[in-house]
Design a protein around this motif. Structure first.
Motif, mmCIF file in Angstrom:
data_model
loop_
_atom_site.group_PDB
_atom_site.id
_atom_site.type_symbol
_atom_site.label_atom_id
_atom_site.label_comp_id
_atom_site.label_asym_id
_atom_site.label_seq_id
_atom_site.Cartn_x
_atom_site.Cartn_y
_atom_site.Cartn_z
ATOM 1 N N LEU A 48 0.843 -1.205 0.000
ATOM 2 C CA LEU A 48 0.000 0.000 0.000
ATOM 3 C C LEU A 48 0.874 1.250 0.000
ATOM 4 O O LEU A 48 0.611 2.207 -0.732
ATOM 5 C CB LEU A 48 -0.934 0.015 1.213
ATOM 6 C CG LEU A 48 -1.920 -1.138 1.355
ATOM 7 C CD1 LEU A 48 -2.782 -0.957 2.591
ATOM 8 C CD2 LEU A 48 -2.776 -1.296 0.114
ATOM 9 N N THR A 57 -7.272 0.023 -6.183
ATOM 10 C CA THR A 57 -7.733 -0.593 -4.939
ATOM 11 C C THR A 57 -6.744 -0.350 -3.807
ATOM 12 O O THR A 57 -7.131 0.010 -2.690
ATOM 13 C CB THR A 57 -7.954 -2.105 -5.134
ATOM 14 O OG1 THR A 57 -8.941 -2.293 -6.158
ATOM 15 C CG2 THR A 57 -8.399 -2.779 -3.846
ATOM 16 N N ARG A 58 -5.456 -0.535 -4.086
ATOM 17 C CA ARG A 58 -4.446 -0.331 -3.052
ATOM 18 C C ARG A 58 -4.369 1.142 -2.632
ATOM 19 O O ARG A 58 -4.173 1.443 -1.450
ATOM 20 C CB ARG A 58 -3.079 -0.823 -3.525
ATOM 21 C CG ARG A 58 -3.005 -2.333 -3.580
ATOM 22 C CD ARG A 58 -1.646 -2.820 -4.002
ATOM 23 N NE ARG A 58 -1.627 -4.274 -4.066
ATOM 24 C CZ ARG A 58 -0.575 -4.979 -4.430
ATOM 25 N NH1 ARG A 58 0.565 -4.375 -4.741
ATOM 26 N NH2 ARG A 58 -0.637 -6.292 -4.476
ATOM 27 N N ARG A 102 -6.838 3.262 -2.655
ATOM 28 C CA ARG A 102 -8.022 3.514 -1.825
ATOM 29 C C ARG A 102 -7.840 2.917 -0.431
ATOM 30 O O ARG A 102 -8.137 3.564 0.573
ATOM 31 C CB ARG A 102 -9.260 2.933 -2.502
ATOM 32 C CG ARG A 102 -10.542 3.098 -1.717
ATOM 33 C CD ARG A 102 -11.761 2.783 -2.560
ATOM 34 N NE ARG A 102 -12.975 2.534 -1.869
ATOM 35 C CZ ARG A 102 -13.556 3.289 -0.954
ATOM 36 N NH1 ARG A 102 -12.991 4.394 -0.580
ATOM 37 N NH2 ARG A 102 -14.694 2.960 -0.396
ATOM 38 N N ARG A 103 -7.336 1.673 -0.375
ATOM 39 C CA ARG A 103 -7.102 1.042 0.926
ATOM 40 C C ARG A 103 -6.087 1.831 1.755
ATOM 41 O O ARG A 103 -6.250 1.991 2.965
ATOM 42 C CB ARG A 103 -6.626 -0.397 0.738
ATOM 43 C CG ARG A 103 -7.735 -1.342 0.294
ATOM 44 C CD ARG A 103 -7.275 -2.767 0.074
ATOM 45 N NE ARG A 103 -6.497 -3.299 1.177
ATOM 46 C CZ ARG A 103 -5.514 -4.188 1.024
ATOM 47 N NH1 ARG A 103 -5.209 -4.648 -0.165
ATOM 48 N NH2 ARG A 103 -4.853 -4.635 2.074
ATOM 49 N N LEU A 154 -7.810 4.999 3.057
ATOM 50 C CA LEU A 154 -8.741 4.660 4.145
ATOM 51 C C LEU A 154 -7.982 4.322 5.431
ATOM 52 O O LEU A 154 -8.391 4.733 6.521
ATOM 53 C CB LEU A 154 -9.648 3.496 3.732
ATOM 54 C CG LEU A 154 -10.709 3.815 2.675
ATOM 55 C CD1 LEU A 154 -11.412 2.533 2.227
ATOM 56 C CD2 LEU A 154 -11.713 4.825 3.209
ATOM 57 N N ALA A 155 -6.902 3.582 5.301
ATOM 58 C CA ALA A 155 -6.112 3.214 6.474
ATOM 59 C C ALA A 155 -5.502 4.462 7.112
ATOM 60 O O ALA A 155 -5.481 4.575 8.351
ATOM 61 C CB ALA A 155 -5.025 2.215 6.088
#
Length: 179
Positions: free
Chosen positions: A135, A165-166, A168-169, A172-173
């Motif tokens: 990430l 996707t990564r 976004r993750r 979010l994290a």
């Protein structure tokens, strides 16, 4: 010369055809550039090509930097190198019909990651360090290197959807860790 010129001034001199300024810029920046490229690619031949193409582009296009009013010279140099690396991955993929070469294994944090974490505050630095390496790698390419999703995908050898996707993750994290 007693006062050390900054890289921006060296680029302005290069734009006027000053070979000594080019030599000095290369001497100052090539070790740093080599280190950054090796963090993103394990193929020394490709890295050598990228460095050669980057400095050739600097020699040819220094006047385009000389006309800029903002932005660091080293940032401009890195943007050229990052694009050349992506181009190299594209050429290799097209020529061999193979997946881009794997990235170099990370066994210690990059100096730029350590500096960045310290410069942006303890909470943010801690949040960045807690991100999974895959990430952090995507976030680094998109945010710090300024690459597009497509360029990041090519550089990392991932599908574009995986990069999105990564990213976004990772965001979010970070949001969760900072709230």
């Amino acid at each position: 010369m007693d006062v050390r010129e900054d890289e921006g001034e060296l680029l302005r001199r290069i734009a006027r055809g000053d070979g000594a300024a080019f030599d000095e810029l290369y001497r100052r920046t090539s070790p740093w550039l080599l280190f950054r490229l090796r963090r993103r690619c394990a193929d020394d031949d490709l890295i050598a090509d990228v460095i050669q193409e980057t400095y050739l582009a600097v020699w040819r296009a220094a006047d385009s930097y000389a006309g800029m009013s903002a932005g660091s010279a080293v940032g401009w140099l890195w943007s050229i190198a990052a694009r050349r690396l992506v181009d190299g991955f594209r050429r290799r993929a097209r020529d061999s019909q193979a997946v881009p070469l794997p990235l170099a294994l990370e066994d210690s944090p990059a100096a730029e990651d350590v500096v960045l974490a310290g410069a942006i505050g303890d909470d943010m630095g801690d949040a960045l360090r807690r991100l999974a390496p895959e990430l952090r790698q995507v976030l680094h390419a998109l945010v710090l290197d300024g690459l597009s999703v497509r360029e990041t995908a090519l550089m990392l050898g991932l599908p574009e959807g995986t990069v999105k996707t990564r990213a976004r993750r990772a965001r979010l994290a970070l949001r969760e860790a900072l709230s």
